[in-house]
Design a protein around this motif. Sequence first.
Motif, mmCIF file in Angstrom:
data_model
loop_
_atom_site.group_PDB
_atom_site.id
_atom_site.type_symbol
_atom_site.label_atom_id
_atom_site.label_comp_id
_atom_site.label_asym_id
_atom_site.label_seq_id
_atom_site.Cartn_x
_atom_site.Cartn_y
_atom_site.Cartn_z
ATOM 1 N N SER A 27 0.858 -1.179 0.000
ATOM 2 C CA SER A 27 0.000 0.000 0.000
ATOM 3 C C SER A 27 0.892 1.226 0.000
ATOM 4 N N LYS A 28 0.341 2.387 -0.438
ATOM 5 C CA LYS A 28 1.123 3.627 -0.421
ATOM 6 C C LYS A 28 1.288 4.111 1.013
ATOM 7 N N TYR A 29 2.379 4.835 1.244
ATOM 8 C CA TYR A 29 2.668 5.351 2.569
ATOM 9 C C TYR A 29 1.558 6.321 3.005
ATOM 10 N N LEU A 30 1.040 6.104 4.201
ATOM 11 C CA LEU A 30 -0.030 6.909 4.808
ATOM 12 C C LEU A 30 -1.380 6.707 4.120
ATOM 13 N N LYS A 31 -1.484 5.740 3.192
ATOM 14 C CA LYS A 31 -2.751 5.425 2.540
ATOM 15 C C LYS A 31 -2.950 3.908 2.555
ATOM 16 N N LYS A 32 -3.063 3.354 3.743
ATOM 17 C CA LYS A 32 -3.076 1.909 3.903
ATOM 18 C C LYS A 32 -4.346 1.269 3.375
ATOM 19 N N LYS A 33 -5.410 2.032 3.198
ATOM 20 C CA LYS A 33 -6.655 1.459 2.702
ATOM 21 C C LYS A 33 -6.577 1.154 1.212
ATOM 22 N N LYS A 34 -5.695 1.846 0.482
ATOM 23 C CA LYS A 34 -5.575 1.640 -0.963
ATOM 24 C C LYS A 34 -4.406 0.686 -1.224
ATOM 25 N N THR A 35 -4.719 -0.635 -1.397
ATOM 26 C CA THR A 35 -3.677 -1.656 -1.588
ATOM 27 C C THR A 35 -3.584 -2.055 -3.047
ATOM 28 N N SER A 36 -2.413 -2.638 -3.396
ATOM 29 C CA SER A 36 -2.173 -3.147 -4.757
ATOM 30 C C SER A 36 -1.058 -4.175 -4.685
ATOM 31 N N PHE A 37 -0.732 -4.757 -5.834
ATOM 32 C CA PHE A 37 0.349 -5.747 -5.926
ATOM 33 C C PHE A 37 1.458 -5.149 -6.759
ATOM 34 N N LEU A 38 2.676 -5.221 -6.220
ATOM 35 C CA LEU A 38 3.867 -4.776 -6.944
ATOM 36 C C LEU A 38 4.547 -6.036 -7.465
ATOM 37 N N CYS A 39 4.586 -6.214 -8.793
ATOM 38 C CA CYS A 39 5.018 -7.470 -9.415
ATOM 39 C C CYS A 39 6.302 -7.268 -10.202
ATOM 40 N N LEU A 40 7.166 -8.310 -10.179
ATOM 41 C CA LEU A 40 8.371 -8.362 -11.010
ATOM 42 C C LEU A 40 8.088 -9.368 -12.116
ATOM 43 N N VAL A 41 8.116 -8.946 -13.381
ATOM 44 C CA VAL A 41 7.606 -9.736 -14.500
ATOM 45 C C VAL A 41 8.662 -9.816 -15.590
ATOM 46 N N SER A 42 8.713 -10.982 -16.300
ATOM 47 C CA SER A 42 9.651 -11.193 -17.416
ATOM 48 C C SER A 42 8.869 -11.648 -18.638
ATOM 49 N N THR A 43 9.363 -11.268 -19.810
ATOM 50 C CA THR A 43 8.766 -11.798 -21.054
ATOM 51 C C THR A 43 9.157 -13.258 -21.207
ATOM 52 N N THR A 44 8.375 -14.014 -22.023
ATOM 53 C CA THR A 44 8.640 -15.465 -22.194
ATOM 54 C C THR A 44 9.504 -15.755 -23.393
ATOM 55 N N SER A 45 9.739 -14.766 -24.234
ATOM 56 C CA SER A 45 10.565 -14.982 -25.450
ATOM 57 C C SER A 45 11.822 -14.141 -25.368
ATOM 58 N N LEU A 46 12.858 -14.624 -26.064
ATOM 59 C CA LEU A 46 14.128 -13.897 -26.103
ATOM 60 C C LEU A 46 13.985 -12.640 -26.960
ATOM 61 N N VAL A 55 -0.322 -3.749 -9.980
ATOM 62 C CA VAL A 55 -1.622 -4.330 -10.306
ATOM 63 C C VAL A 55 -2.592 -3.948 -9.195
ATOM 64 N N LYS A 56 -3.766 -3.424 -9.615
ATOM 65 C CA LYS A 56 -4.795 -3.054 -8.646
ATOM 66 C C LYS A 56 -6.052 -3.856 -8.886
ATOM 67 N N GLN A 57 -6.833 -4.008 -7.831
ATOM 68 C CA GLN A 57 -8.104 -4.717 -7.929
ATOM 69 C C GLN A 57 -9.215 -3.691 -8.083
ATOM 70 N N THR A 58 -10.012 -3.846 -9.152
ATOM 71 C CA THR A 58 -11.084 -2.894 -9.431
ATOM 72 C C THR A 58 -12.260 -3.128 -8.502
ATOM 73 N N ASP A 59 -13.267 -2.204 -8.640
ATOM 74 C CA ASP A 59 -14.466 -2.348 -7.804
ATOM 75 C C ASP A 59 -15.212 -3.642 -8.075
ATOM 76 N N LYS A 60 -15.022 -4.208 -9.284
ATOM 77 C CA LYS A 60 -15.680 -5.471 -9.640
ATOM 78 C C LYS A 60 -14.808 -6.680 -9.314
ATOM 79 N N GLN A 61 -13.807 -6.486 -8.447
ATOM 80 C CA GLN A 61 -12.911 -7.567 -7.988
ATOM 81 C C GLN A 61 -12.091 -8.151 -9.137
ATOM 82 N N LEU A 62 -11.776 -7.314 -10.150
ATOM 83 C CA LEU A 62 -10.932 -7.762 -11.258
ATOM 84 C C LEU A 62 -9.537 -7.187 -11.083
ATOM 85 N N LEU A 63 -8.518 -7.995 -11.421
ATOM 86 C CA LEU A 63 -7.131 -7.544 -11.341
ATOM 87 C C LEU A 63 -6.762 -6.875 -12.658
#
Length: 830
Positions: A27-46, A55-63
């Motif tokens: 979550s952001k500093y001093l804004k603990k109610k607004k959470t998200s996922f911080l992801c480390l991602v790689s492509t699958t091809s060279l 990544v955030k979760q929308t009001d409809k529970q979608l990522l």
Amino acid sequence: MSSVLRNLQQDVFDQSEERLITCCHVSKYLKKKKTSFLCLVSTTSLPYNISIVQVKQTDKQLLKKKRNWSLAELKSVDGHNENYDTLEYDLHLDKVYRWVATSSKERHAFIHNLWKQTNRHVLKDKPMFKNIPKAWITEDALTPENKYVTLPLLALENDLAEDFQAITDKEQEDLKRLMSGCEFAISNAEAFMEILARDLSLLDGENVQCVLASEEQVESLMEQLELAINEADRMETQLNAYDEILCHVRDTMEKMEKKNSMISVVNTNNQLLMQELEHMVTKLDLPEEFQRTLDNADFTSHEGLAAAIKAANALKVAMNSNIDKALLQMTAVQEQRKKFEKYKEKFSRSLSRQINNLFIHYGNHKGESDKSTEGLILPQHSAVHKELYAYMELMHWMKVMDKKIYESLKDVYTTSLGKLYDRDLRGLFNTAREKIEAFNTVSSPTALIGLDRDMWSLETSVQDRKRYDTVLEQVLTQLEPVLLQEQQFCVKFFQTTLDGADLSVEVVPLRKAEKQIDEDVRTMMSNLFACLKTELDLLIDHIKKQDSFYCMYVLVRLNQHVMSAQSSFLSNTFASQLIEVKRSLDQFIQQQIESIKECRLPRKSKVGILSYVSNLEVFATNADCLLKSERRADLEKWYTRLVDTMLEYIAIHSGDQKTRSQVIKMENYHHLYSLLSQLKISVLDNQRREAKQRYNDALQAYVTENFGRPLEKLNTFFEGVQGRVASGVKASEVSYQLAFSKQELRKVISQYPGNTVKKGLEALYKKVEKHLSEEGNLLQVVWRAMQEEFIKQYKMLEDLIQQCYPGSMVSLEFTIEDILHFFSDIARSH
């Protein structure tokens, strides 16, 4: 956590063919109610591209992805401190992002994997990791999810994972066929390995034989390669030749481009030069028509004057045109400017001669006047101004083009018109003085408040004073329009307040010009009306000789005209005179105060009301005009000092006379109090109350001193009674004392029958009547005060009889009603 990773991979990253390496729930500093996922991602091809995704979760529970940064954008990672349990860390990307992890394990795994990926995929400008535990940023570090695996196995697994490639379908079929030929491969691995080794050896031998058998083909191939190399050399030589040709073409094109650029610059400069020359020629061009007008200007006709103004303005524009200093060095420009200078000098001389003659001619103007002001007339000269206004623009031109001639013309105007105004002003003021002198012939009037009225030489009546005031008002009223009109003309015609202004600017309105009055205007007006100050002084001095109170109504009139002629030369002149009259007022009041202090009272006769007290009413009547004006404060200030001095010196003068001191105080304080009450001057309220208090004190003192004790023996008897009571004898037992028995009391009372008391009061009335003056008019007041004093003493004696001789049936031989009858009869009989 594994389920979260699976969901993220399936819902977010599979669609974009990306592989999730690790993630951290933040979550952001001093804004603990607004959470998200911080992801480390790689492509699958060279080639593999590593990125950081929020990544955030929308009001409809979608990522859903919100932000995406390349790993190369990462500048630094700040863990805040090296404590393992800390949850905060900062990522410095396009700006500083401050995150708070939900658990320390996720924070540990994310930072470690971030460090590994930057080491492998960021070749230069690697990000800096600070305030991070050293164990997290080493190659063999354990992360919370794989810490149960030993380090060697973990390293091997990571390497295999990186080098792993899936086998093709053909390779898979070959492997199956090989495995089917050796059914024991699974049960006897060693035997299978030997078979494989033998087969490999056989294959190597066959490969060697095959190579030896293909020697001729190899040699042929080498020859072909040699030919290809030679052909490549030839092609390279040819290309080098083409390259030289292209370089020559490039140099030629560059030279042509440079020449074209220079040609463009030359053309631009020629155009600018042409424009500048056209501009200069236009500015320095003076049409032939204007030149003829400047040579032979006609100032006598309306058409000729209009043509002269137009030509003069054109010459001014040409001579004052803004031309570059470099162009001024041109011979043609210098010759043209010299030509203009000749036109200017000739035109200035002609114009100066014309205006100079006009000024001298109008110096003898008789002026216009209103015959309805009983001879007090100051002629106006609006006709002169109207005719001169036709030359106003040319005068403004002269101010800009020839300052010396302009100043000379100003001097001629002030000299010529100054004589005219000097004649008019002297005539006005001489007439005013004659009118004032005809009203009264008193010289050096004296009206000092401290002198007896018969010593005053003031014979000015109220009507005379009104006439003086009327004459002064008429003079000041005559001055105002003439001087304001002249000032307006000077401001407009000579442009005295707009030095160097553009002649196209509209003429300044009168009121605005008055506000802008400066030293130049004052100088001109002072020269035009040089005798004004002197004549005004003489008029005021003449009024002074007729009336001592002149300073009051003159002050009022001057003040009114200072306000009506604001911000003008006349207003300044009136203000200067106002200050002098104010000083005269101060001196006049100071003389009045000194006359009070120096007042000499008769020693042989009865004093009565002092001269300065009786004269205050006359002073107040004469000062009423000032008290009702805007200068009221000046008089109020002196009024307080004047009356304070009277209060003080009534007491001083009363102590030095044969007449009883209390009588002088009583009569004068009463008279002063009555007068102040009539005047109703609010600033003197304190002095009025003080006079009343002093009057009451003097009255009480006089009654106490002169009334005494008419029943003297009775008072003496009861003083003895009070002495015995004071020594301890009871009041009811005093009658048992021989000296104060009832018989003794009756003897004393018998000495004061009613007729005896009345005779004593008649003698007292004559005594009071002798003390008091007729002008004081206090006889009845004093007599009533004595009656009250007698009744007071009577009641005191009756009270003592009742206290000390109760039930004795002893009383005085007269009553209060008798006393009132005695006093009333005596007052009526006199």
